[in-house]
Design an enzyme around this catalytic site. Structure first.
Site, mmCIF file in Angstrom:
data_model
loop_
_atom_site.group_PDB
_atom_site.id
_atom_site.type_symbol
_atom_site.label_atom_id
_atom_site.label_comp_id
_atom_site.label_asym_id
_atom_site.label_seq_id
_atom_site.Cartn_x
_atom_site.Cartn_y
_atom_site.Cartn_z
ATOM 1 C CG ASP A 108 0.693 20.202 15.402
ATOM 2 O OD1 ASP A 108 0.864 21.307 15.944
ATOM 3 O OD2 ASP A 108 0.418 20.069 14.198
ATOM 4 C CG ASP A 111 -4.120 14.206 13.489
ATOM 5 O OD1 ASP A 111 -4.008 15.009 12.546
ATOM 6 O OD2 ASP A 111 -3.170 13.513 13.895
ATOM 7 C CB CYS A 136 -25.442 10.148 7.691
ATOM 8 S SG CYS A 136 -24.655 11.563 8.490
ATOM 9 C CB CYS A 165 -24.997 15.072 9.456
ATOM 10 S SG CYS A 165 -24.929 15.196 7.659
ATOM 11 C CB CYS A 197 -27.716 12.820 5.627
ATOM 12 S SG CYS A 197 -26.036 12.582 5.024
ATOM 13 C CG HIS A 253 -21.940 13.613 5.253
ATOM 14 N ND1 HIS A 253 -22.826 12.685 5.749
ATOM 15 C CD2 HIS A 253 -20.998 12.905 4.564
ATOM 16 C CE1 HIS A 253 -22.456 11.472 5.351
ATOM 17 N NE2 HIS A 253 -21.360 11.578 4.636
HETATM 18 ZN ZN LIG Z 1 -24.621 13.083 6.796
#
Ligand SMILES: [Zn+2]
Length: 373
Positions: free
Chosen positions: A92, A266, A304, A306, A309, A335
């Protein structure tokens, strides 16, 4: 060398899926940029950011110019090497943080003078200096210096602010050194007034940029107004150039903006929420500090993949936050970022398969399972 180009591969209504080609790699769009404020996506390693599927990150000129300094980062190579992110980086211009964080800021026709929020020392940011800093960082995408018009603003205030930003856009363009695979984005301002947004878009088109951002939104005007400003702005932007909605937003905001033709986003939500125990999931937003999770061994989000999870249950994450362990924010930030990147991947696939309406309906039905806490 790679030309900086956005190739649209599919459309569904006003939504577009495509690929942004840059000197540092390809960015599938619509894309969500993790915010790497001070040369780090807070609580994540660059490997974990990559593992979520992010292809481009955002760096903050304001934070990096104060500490460690753009010249120092250039001395050490560039921001890619400094933060171990060889991929594309958008920086930015610093203008937004100067107005929101710096002390004793004074804006004039040529730029802004301000005191660092860190140590009170005085700095000057002009369109040319902002572009120079972004060059020193080796930003793949440079943003013009603009003034984020405060909300609310009267039509006269919004026009004066927008016209100042358009003069700065011209000076930013003159200062930018074009290179293969690098881009310079203009920023549409004009507050909530459609005629000012159109005038701003036309002014930027006359200068000519590689992409167009919509700025000055998500600052208190509300989602319905954000969307109406997008609807008033998008028809005046080139069909193929990337369109970037700055600072937005929640998953629902993103879906709505993608449907209105936005390609890039963003926001600090996934990282900030991750540090404050708020989980964005396919079943809605959870606050993991809530006592009801103390003995809940279920996966945070069964949809999910990740580590938070697949390797842990909600009870463990709840415990980490109660015990104020660092791993809590680390796992939950991962996550949340995974959730956002999965959302973007889902949107890209849905646009390609022309089933964006069904995708949006299914996402909202999933969120409705949980009462937000
Ligand atoms: Zn997750």
């Amino acid at each position: 060398m790679t030309a900086f180009a956005h190739r649209i591969t599919a459309t569904d209504g006003n939504a577009r899926a495509g690929v942004l080609h840059t000197a540092h790699g390809e960015v599938p769009t619509p894309a969500f940029l993790p915010v790497g404020t001070a040369g780090t996506v807070k609580a994540m390693t660059s490997d974990s950011v990559r593992a979520t599927g992010a292809s481009i990150v955002l760096g903050n000129t304001y934070h990096l110019m104060l500490r460690p300094g753009a010249e120092r980062i250039a001395l050490l190579g560039d921001l890619h090497r400094f933060m171990d992110w060889p991929g594309p980086i958008l920086t930015d211009s610093g203008g937004f943080q100067v107005m929101s964080l710096a002390k004793l800021r004074k804006i004039d026709a040529d730029g802004v003078t301000f005191q660092s929020h860190l140590d009170g020392s005085t700095y000057r940011l002009t369109p040319a200096r902002s572009v120079e800093i972004q060059h020193l960082l080796d930003a793949t995408i440079t943003m013009v210096l603009d003034e984020c018009t405060p909300f609310p603003a009267t039509p006269d205030e919004a026009r004066a602010s927008m016209e100042l930003s358009m003069r700065w856009a011209q000076r930013s363009h003159e200062a930018f050194r074009p290179r293969d695979g690098y881009g310079l984005f203009g920023i549409v301002q004009g507050s909530v007034y459609p005629e000012l947004r159109e005038a701003s878009a036309r002014a930027l088109l006359r200068i000519g940029f590689d992409g167009y951002a919509v700025g000055g939104l998500a600052i208190g005007e509300g989602q319905a107004t954000t969307f109406s400003v997008l609807e008033a702005t998008m028809p005046h932007l080139p069909a193929d150039a990337p369109r970037y909605l700055m600072g937005v937003g929640t998953p629902d905001d993103i879906i709505g903006a993608v449907r209105r033709g936005v390609d890039m986003f963003d926001c600090v939500i996934p990282t900030r929420a991750g540090r404050t125990a708020r989980a964005y999931t396919s079943q809605g937003v959870f606050n993991l500090r809530n006592a009801r999770f103390a003995e809940d061994a279920a996966a945070l989000d069964p949809a999910c993949a990740c580590p938070a999870c697949t390797r842990h249950g909600r009870a463990y994450l709840h415990h980490l936050f109660k015990a104020e362990e660092m791993l809590g924010p680390m796992l939950l930030t991962w996550h949340n970022m995974q959730y956002y990147q999965d959302l973007m991947r889902g949107l890209r696939t849905a646009i390609t398969e022309r089933r964006l309406d069904a995708f949006a309906d299914a996402a909202r039905a999933g969120w409705a399972q949980e009462v937000p806490t």
